[in-house]
Motif scaffolding. Structure first.
Motif, mmCIF file in Angstrom:
data_model
loop_
_atom_site.group_PDB
_atom_site.id
_atom_site.type_symbol
_atom_site.label_atom_id
_atom_site.label_comp_id
_atom_site.label_asym_id
_atom_site.label_seq_id
_atom_site.Cartn_x
_atom_site.Cartn_y
_atom_site.Cartn_z
ATOM 1 N N ASP A 190 1.140 -1.273 0.503
ATOM 2 C CA ASP A 190 -0.124 0.105 0.104
ATOM 3 C C ASP A 190 0.542 1.219 -0.162
ATOM 4 O OD1 ASP A 190 1.181 -0.582 2.477
ATOM 5 O OD2 ASP A 190 -1.148 -0.442 3.475
ATOM 6 N N LEU A 191 2.051 1.411 0.477
ATOM 7 C CA LEU A 191 3.086 1.953 0.859
ATOM 8 C C LEU A 191 3.525 2.621 -1.243
ATOM 9 C CD1 LEU A 191 5.640 1.495 3.548
ATOM 10 C CD2 LEU A 191 4.140 3.157 2.847
ATOM 11 N N LYS A 193 -0.904 8.514 -0.412
ATOM 12 C CA LYS A 193 -0.238 8.882 0.561
ATOM 13 C C LYS A 193 0.537 10.541 0.897
ATOM 14 C CE LYS A 193 3.918 6.484 -1.394
ATOM 15 N NZ LYS A 193 3.258 6.485 -2.856
ATOM 16 N N VAL A 194 1.339 10.834 2.297
ATOM 17 C CA VAL A 194 1.870 11.727 2.292
ATOM 18 C C VAL A 194 3.446 11.500 3.289
ATOM 19 C CG1 VAL A 194 0.155 13.947 2.961
ATOM 20 C CG2 VAL A 194 0.846 12.536 4.732
ATOM 21 N N VAL A 195 4.283 11.770 2.942
ATOM 22 C CA VAL A 195 5.874 11.817 2.941
ATOM 23 C C VAL A 195 6.224 12.460 4.162
ATOM 24 C CG1 VAL A 195 7.968 10.744 2.457
ATOM 25 C CG2 VAL A 195 6.151 10.394 0.838
ATOM 26 N N GLY A 196 7.443 12.340 4.843
ATOM 27 C CA GLY A 196 7.966 13.292 6.364
ATOM 28 C C GLY A 196 6.783 12.932 7.492
ATOM 29 N N ALA A 216 2.100 8.244 5.586
ATOM 30 C CA ALA A 216 1.049 8.380 6.220
ATOM 31 C C ALA A 216 0.331 8.015 4.817
ATOM 32 C CB ALA A 216 -0.033 9.779 6.816
ATOM 33 N N ILE A 217 -0.710 6.839 5.212
ATOM 34 C CA ILE A 217 -1.724 6.657 4.357
ATOM 35 C C ILE A 217 -2.921 7.137 4.354
ATOM 36 C CG2 ILE A 217 -2.139 4.177 2.969
ATOM 37 C CD1 ILE A 217 0.384 4.487 2.646
ATOM 38 N N LEU A 218 -3.396 7.721 3.369
ATOM 39 C CA LEU A 218 -4.704 8.678 3.091
ATOM 40 C C LEU A 218 -5.368 8.226 3.051
ATOM 41 C CD1 LEU A 218 -3.124 11.798 1.514
ATOM 42 C CD2 LEU A 218 -3.056 11.048 3.389
#
Length: 80
Positions: A4-5, A10-13, A77-79
């Motif tokens: 899922d990544l 997603k958002v990174v950081g 984070a997976i949205l």
């Protein structure tokens, strides 16, 4: 395990992950085990309070690679 990544939005950081958590827009959080505690702890605490699953990845480099980015990352984070 980390499909899922690459496949989901997603958002990174750390800043973006924390911001998305505060907006209640997160399905799942990935944290790197080798990240500085004071960097990831606020994310971990908020995710636990919001009952968002937290998955640990061994290193920041691996988390970046699993996410399909060319840099290391302490948090993703997976949205929803």
């Amino acid at each position: 395990m980390f499909e899922d990544l690459k496949l989901k939005k997603k958002v990174v950081g750390t800043k973006q992950t924390l911001k998305s958590l505060k907006l209640n827009n997160v399905e799942k959080v990935y944290l790197a085990k080798d990240a500085s505690v004071n960097v990831v702890q606020p994310i971990e605490i908020l995710a636990n309070q919001m009952k968002v699953p937290v998955i640990y990845v061994p290193t920041k480099k691996e988390l970046g690679e699993f996410s399909g980015i060319e840099i290391s990352s302490a948090a993703v984070a997976i949205l929803k």
